[in-house]
Design an enzyme around this catalytic site. Structure first.
Site, PDB file in Angstrom:
ATOM      1  N   LYS A 186     109.339  34.472 -24.522  1.00 33.51           N
ATOM      2  CA  LYS A 186     109.784  35.647 -23.598  1.00 33.51           C
ATOM      3  C   LYS A 186     110.797  35.091 -22.395  1.00 33.51           C
ATOM      4  O   LYS A 186     111.027  35.698 -21.659  1.00 33.51           O
ATOM      5  CB  LYS A 186     108.623  36.639 -23.294  1.00 33.51           C
ATOM      6  CG  LYS A 186     107.458  35.998 -22.694  1.00 33.51           C
ATOM      7  CD  LYS A 186     107.525  35.979 -21.155  1.00 33.51           C
ATOM      8  CE  LYS A 186     106.449  35.090 -20.418  1.00 33.51           C
ATOM      9  NZ  LYS A 186     106.874  34.627 -19.068  1.00 33.51           N
ATOM     10  N   ASP A 219     103.610  40.429 -22.168  1.00 32.48           N
ATOM     11  CA  ASP A 219     104.156  39.355 -21.339  1.00 32.48           C
ATOM     12  C   ASP A 219     105.776  39.644 -20.979  1.00 32.48           C
ATOM     13  O   ASP A 219     106.245  39.343 -20.128  1.00 32.48           O
ATOM     14  CB  ASP A 219     104.074  38.008 -21.709  1.00 32.48           C
ATOM     15  CG  ASP A 219     103.884  37.033 -20.683  1.00 32.48           C
ATOM     16  OD1 ASP A 219     104.188  37.377 -19.447  1.00 32.48           O
ATOM     17  OD2 ASP A 219     103.699  35.745 -20.932  1.00 32.48           O
ATOM     18  N   ARG A 262     110.020  34.043 -12.156  1.00 33.90           N
ATOM     19  CA  ARG A 262     110.975  32.885 -11.904  1.00 33.90           C
ATOM     20  C   ARG A 262     112.061  33.004 -12.804  1.00 33.90           C
ATOM     21  O   ARG A 262     113.206  32.788 -12.521  1.00 33.90           O
ATOM     22  CB  ARG A 262     110.171  31.767 -11.577  1.00 33.90           C
ATOM     23  CG  ARG A 262     109.492  31.389 -10.479  1.00 33.90           C
ATOM     24  CD  ARG A 262     108.111  31.728 -10.598  1.00 33.90           C
ATOM     25  NE  ARG A 262     107.526  31.448 -11.611  1.00 33.90           N
ATOM     26  CZ  ARG A 262     106.827  30.294 -11.826  1.00 33.90           C
ATOM     27  NH1 ARG A 262     106.238  29.344 -10.871  1.00 33.90           N
ATOM     28  NH2 ARG A 262     106.026  30.188 -13.097  1.00 33.90           N
TER      29      ARG A 262
HETATM   30  N1  LIG Z   1     103.114  31.309 -12.373  1.00 29.92           N
HETATM   31  C1  LIG Z   1     102.873  32.328 -13.157  1.00 29.92           C
HETATM   32  O1  LIG Z   1     102.811  33.126 -12.794  1.00 29.92           O
HETATM   33  C2  LIG Z   1     102.281  31.544 -14.457  1.00 29.92           C
HETATM   34  C3  LIG Z   1     102.793  30.317 -14.969  1.00 29.92           C
HETATM   35  N2  LIG Z   1     102.605  30.077 -16.303  1.00 29.92           N
HETATM   36  C4  LIG Z   1     102.866  28.724 -16.723  1.00 29.92           C
HETATM   37  O2  LIG Z   1     102.101  27.879 -16.224  1.00 29.92           O
HETATM   38  C5  LIG Z   1     102.868  26.609 -16.171  1.00 29.92           C
HETATM   39  C6  LIG Z   1     102.899  25.855 -14.588  1.00 29.92           C
HETATM   40  O3  LIG Z   1     103.324  26.899 -13.699  1.00 29.92           O
HETATM   41  P1  LIG Z   1     103.258  27.225 -12.332  1.00 29.92           P
HETATM   42  O4  LIG Z   1     102.098  26.813 -11.807  1.00 29.92           O
HETATM   43  O5  LIG Z   1     103.861  28.436 -11.950  1.00 29.92           O
HETATM   44  O6  LIG Z   1     104.471  26.218 -11.824  1.00 29.92           O
HETATM   45  P2  LIG Z   1     104.721  25.331 -10.273  1.00 29.92           P
HETATM   46  O7  LIG Z   1     105.763  24.829 -10.307  1.00 29.92           O
HETATM   47  O8  LIG Z   1     104.030  26.145  -9.265  1.00 29.92           O
HETATM   48  O9  LIG Z   1     103.233  24.209 -10.759  1.00 29.92           O
HETATM   49  C7  LIG Z   1     103.529  23.140 -11.664  1.00 29.92           C
HETATM   50  C8  LIG Z   1     102.499  22.226 -11.668  1.00 29.92           C
HETATM   51  O10 LIG Z   1     102.794  21.132 -12.773  1.00 29.92           O
HETATM   52  C9  LIG Z   1     102.400  20.021 -12.310  1.00 29.92           C
HETATM   53  N3  LIG Z   1     103.176  19.029 -12.957  1.00 29.92           N
HETATM   54  C10 LIG Z   1     104.522  18.998 -13.444  1.00 29.92           C
HETATM   55  N4  LIG Z   1     104.966  17.954 -13.905  1.00 29.92           N
HETATM   56  C11 LIG Z   1     103.924  17.171 -13.971  1.00 29.92           C
HETATM   57  C12 LIG Z   1     103.791  15.736 -14.409  1.00 29.92           C
HETATM   58  N5  LIG Z   1     104.634  15.073 -14.893  1.00 29.92           N
HETATM   59  N6  LIG Z   1     102.331  15.430 -14.236  1.00 29.92           N
HETATM   60  C13 LIG Z   1     101.423  15.999 -13.590  1.00 29.92           C
HETATM   61  N7  LIG Z   1     101.752  17.407 -12.943  1.00 29.92           N
HETATM   62  C14 LIG Z   1     102.746  17.885 -13.184  1.00 29.92           C
HETATM   63  C15 LIG Z   1     102.986  20.168 -10.574  1.00 29.92           C
HETATM   64  O11 LIG Z   1     102.460  19.049  -9.839  1.00 29.92           O
HETATM   65  C16 LIG Z   1     102.412  21.502 -10.250  1.00 29.92           C
HETATM   66  O12 LIG Z   1     101.057  21.473 -10.083  1.00 29.92           O
HETATM   67  C17 LIG Z   1     104.103  26.799 -16.685  1.00 29.92           C
HETATM   68  O13 LIG Z   1     104.301  26.668 -17.884  1.00 29.92           O
HETATM   69  C18 LIG Z   1     104.334  28.407 -16.547  1.00 29.92           C
HETATM   70  O14 LIG Z   1     105.254  28.819 -17.445  1.00 29.92           O
HETATM   71  C19 LIG Z   1     101.769  30.777 -17.031  1.00 29.92           C
HETATM   72  C20 LIG Z   1     101.413  32.045 -16.468  1.00 29.92           C
HETATM   73  C21 LIG Z   1     101.694  32.591 -15.319  1.00 29.92           C
HETATM   74  O1  LIG Z   2     104.448  33.924 -17.447  1.00 27.84           O
HETATM   75  C1  LIG Z   2     104.554  34.554 -16.609  1.00 27.84           C
HETATM   76  C2  LIG Z   2     103.916  35.867 -16.268  1.00 27.84           C
HETATM   77  O2  LIG Z   2     103.115  36.128 -17.522  1.00 27.84           O
HETATM   78  C3  LIG Z   2     105.415  33.812 -15.308  1.00 27.84           C
HETATM   79  O3  LIG Z   2     106.729  34.270 -15.353  1.00 27.84           O
HETATM   80  P1  LIG Z   2     107.699  33.209 -14.632  1.00 27.84           P
HETATM   81  O4  LIG Z   2     107.202  31.703 -14.907  1.00 27.84           O
HETATM   82  O5  LIG Z   2     108.928  33.738 -15.021  1.00 27.84           O
HETATM   83  O6  LIG Z   2     107.407  33.276 -13.199  1.00 27.84           O
END
Ligand SMILES: NC(=O)C1=CN([C@@H]2O[C@H](COP(=O)(O)OP(=O)(O)OC[C@H]3O[C@@H](n4cnc5c(N)ncnc54)[C@H](O)[C@@H]3O)[C@@H](O)[C@H]2O)C=CC1
Ligand SMILES: O=C(CO)COP(=O)(O)O
Length: 328
Positions: free
Chosen positions: A182, A235, A246
């Site tokens: 998605k 989602d 994002r």
């Molecule tokens: N922010 C949201 O609303 C949601 C995010 N997600 C998923 O969760 C995952 C993380 O997203 P966010 O926290 O939002 O991103 P973010 O950019 O805020 O944080 C990413 C995290 O991953 C770590 N990271 C990245 N590459 C790394 C590496 N090579 N080694 C160690 N750590 C590494 C970074 O240091 C950081 O802690 C993504 O796959 C995203 O799609 C899932 C549901 C909700």
């Molecule tokens: O997966 C997400 C909400 O369920 C977060 O979406 P984005 O990574 O597009 O911010």
């Protein structure tokens, strides 16, 4: 493979329903921090590891009752490989909350975790979970999916609260693919809104996108009904309709005439859909599958067409019945 935790405590949703457990969260980005907040709300002892806080991964996970990974896709393989060499408590569940696909292998995060930590149940957590809303304490739902339902129930009990309603599922792959694919569609939805194409266009886009996700998701092994649930349609609705997403913002920015580099640097955060689109097109080529909407997103991200040309290409495709192969 039995865990020491009780998967069936009384169905009491106040935050003392479970005895406090030690939870190790990997990744201190937006999602890792929000999940840490949910776990602390339930009284658990939470330790967060990130590559930038110089704490030892081995020490943080050594006595954890649950490991929850919320790193973005580039971190999954290096961290899972490191954990493979590390002693964890026997049989504890490892939860993966990453929504992406690996560039090198095209694997999902759960497949990477399963390959590295085959002695542990791997639980996928995915659903409509915009982290900013969760940080504000707004109510949200999610899915925890595992072939080992005992492990899924344990994670459900540990994370459920009055503000976070957790459902179980026996389909980890479908749950994971819904949340991952998605993100590609959220980019398309951002383009649609950024071009002000209207509600009819947006409804058509999302409905056709669901068909596309189900087609590829079931081909790869997910169960069709999963894609109609929280981790699929749920989602998609959240991400495709919210400027908090994002991925949506990437599409919106492109529709405003910005280039991808500019949009990503303004975002300053992870938009998994960009990499996922490239990997998805590789998979579609390999599997000889047609993915019309994802293909236009791919062309747009790779600077081959303009947003307007992408819309025209979708509108002018060969005419056909709505359902060719009976979608479920
Ligand atoms: N922010 C949201 O609303 C949601 C995010 N997600 C998923 O969760 C995952 C993380 O997203 P966010 O926290 O939002 O991103 P973010 O950019 O805020 O944080 C990413 C995290 O991953 C770590 N990271 C990245 N590459 C790394 C590496 N090579 N080694 C160690 N750590 C590494 C970074 O240091 C950081 O802690 C993504 O796959 C995203 O799609 C899932 C549901 C909700
Ligand atoms: O997966 C997400 C909400 O369920 C977060 O979406 P984005 O990574 O597009 O911010």
């Amino acid at each position: 493979m039995q865990s020491n935790l009780n998967p069936n405590p009384q169905n009491n949703l106040d935050s003392t329903a479970n005895s406090p457990q030690k939870i190790a969260i990997l990744g201190s980005g937006a999602w890792g921090s929000a999940l840490a907040g949910l776990a602390r709300y339930n009284g658990h002892q939470v330790q967060v590891w990130s590559r930038s806080n110089h704490s030892s991964l081995e020490e943080i996970i050594a006595d954890a009752d649950l490991v929850l990974s919320a790193v973005s896709m580039p971190g999954v393989c290096p961290i899972a490989t490191q954990i493979k060499e590390t002693k964890l408590k026997d049989n504890i569940p490892i939860v993966t909350a990453t929504k992406g696909l690996d560039t090198e292998t095209t694997y999902t995060p759960s497949k990477i975790w399963s390959n590295c930590c085959s002695d542990h149940p791997i639980v996928v957590l995915s659903g409509p979970n915009l982290s900013k809303e969760i940080e504000q304490g707004l109510p949200a739902t999610t899915v925890v999916a595992c072939q080992d339902m005992n492990a899924a129930k344990i994670v459900q009990q540990l994370l459920s609260s009055k503000r976070f309603r957790v459902y179980t599922s026996p389909d980890p792959l479908g749950t994971e693919l819904g949340g991952t694919l998605k993100n590609v569609i959220a980019i398309a939805a951002g383009v649609c809104d950024g071009l002000h194409l209207g509600t009819n266009a947006k409804s058509g886009l999302l409905t056709r996108a669901l068909t596309e996700i189900i087609k590829i998701g079931t081909h790869l092994g997910g169960q069709a009904e999963t894609f109609f649930g929280l981790s699929g349609l749920g989602d998609m609705l959240a991400t495709c309709n919210s400027p908090l997403s994002r991925n949506y913002r990437v599409g919106y920015g492109l529709a405003q005439g910005k280039n991808l580099q500019q949009v990503l640097s303004e975002l300053g955060s992870t938009a998994e859909g960009v990499n996922t689109t490239n990997v998805l097109i590789e998979i579609a080529r390999r599997e000889q599958m047609t993915v019309p909407i994802s293909w236009q997103v791919y062309q747009l991200l790779n600077n081959k067409i303009t947003p307007q040309e992408a819309v025209e290409a979708l509108m002018e495709r060969d005419l056909k019945p709505e359902f060719l192969e009976g979608i479920i």
